[in-house]
Scaffold this active site. Sequence first.
Site, short mmCIF file in Angstrom:
data_model
loop_
_atom_site.label_atom_id
_atom_site.label_comp_id
_atom_site.label_asym_id
_atom_site.label_seq_id
_atom_site.Cartn_x
_atom_site.Cartn_y
_atom_site.Cartn_z
N ALA A 86 0.86 -1.19 0.00
CA ALA A 86 0.00 0.00 0.00
C ALA A 86 0.89 1.23 0.00
O ALA A 86 2.08 1.15 0.34
CB ALA A 86 -0.91 0.01 1.22
N GLU A 106 -6.37 -4.53 -8.27
CA GLU A 106 -6.06 -4.79 -6.86
C GLU A 106 -7.33 -4.77 -6.02
O GLU A 106 -7.52 -5.62 -5.13
CB GLU A 106 -5.07 -3.74 -6.34
CG GLU A 106 -3.69 -3.92 -6.96
CD GLU A 106 -2.69 -2.82 -6.61
OE1 GLU A 106 -1.50 -3.05 -6.81
OE2 GLU A 106 -3.11 -1.75 -6.15
C1 5RP Z 1 0.41 -0.61 -6.81
C2 5RP Z 1 0.19 -0.43 -5.36
C3 5RP Z 1 1.34 -0.76 -4.45
O1 5RP Z 1 0.92 -1.69 -3.52
C4 5RP Z 1 1.78 0.49 -3.75
O2 5RP Z 1 2.08 1.47 -4.73
C5 5RP Z 1 2.99 0.24 -2.88
O3 5RP Z 1 4.11 0.00 -3.67
P1 5RP Z 1 5.53 -0.35 -3.07
O4 5RP Z 1 5.41 -1.68 -2.39
O5 5RP Z 1 6.43 -0.37 -4.28
O6 5RP Z 1 5.91 0.74 -2.10
O7 5RP Z 1 -0.85 -0.06 -4.90
O8 5RP Z 1 -0.69 -0.18 -7.57
#
Ligand code: 5RP
Length: 222
Positions: A86, A106
């Site tokens: 997230a 998602e």
């Molecule tokens: C992708 C998402 C990811 O879960 C969110 O951006 C977190 O990314 P990361 O684990 O690279 O920090 O929602 O659409």
Amino acid sequence: MSQDTKKKNSAKAAFDLIKPNLNKDSVLGIGTGSTTNFFIEELNSADIDIKGAVCSSISTEKNLNSSIKVLGLNEVHSIDFYIDGADEFNDRFELIKGGGGALTREKILAYSSLKFICIVDDSKHTDLLGKFPLPIEVLEIARSAISREIMKMGGKPVYRNGFITDNGNQIIDVHKFPIKVPFELEEKLNNIPGVVENGIFSNRKADVIINAKEQGIDILEL
Ligand code: 5RP
């Protein structure tokens, strides 16, 4: 400790949590992003026998090795565990997601899952969602009209130039948009014609948050 180490620790803790519950009928849901990629590394190197995994993006499908069968959501009855990162989370387990642009798939996978395990690190904790620009997936023809509606609501929409989602749509990131009542805003945004989905996960929030910190890992359950 680097943020990457925290992400890795969170992903490993998620894998350790679910591993004892996996069997040949298990279906996993796998999200998108760098934290999820660490989870995929665990999965790829594990000695497990599961039915397969439904992925929230083409990039996640590509990252899985051949020992894990990629399944379509229409092929399965439900997802046992949905694992995803997230961009922000609060104490009520509400989230902002979509930094990687995969928010629509998602959210569909989160809704289809029996247990949504969100893997994060403490840099993503907030009392008030909205410091992270809120991603909204939109139909191309409606982008400007939606942006005008968002400005009326007080947000600053920024077109994610050059980015096309796996569904063939565009993304608007909304800056300066404090989200006081996530549940209401999630619904309100989705009622604007042309909005495909927004990145507030409040109606279907996480069931478990695995929060990696300098001092260790918190496994929080609703
Ligand atoms: C992708 C998402 C990811 O879960 C969110 O951006 C977190 O990314 P990361 O684990 O690279 O920090 O929602 O659409």
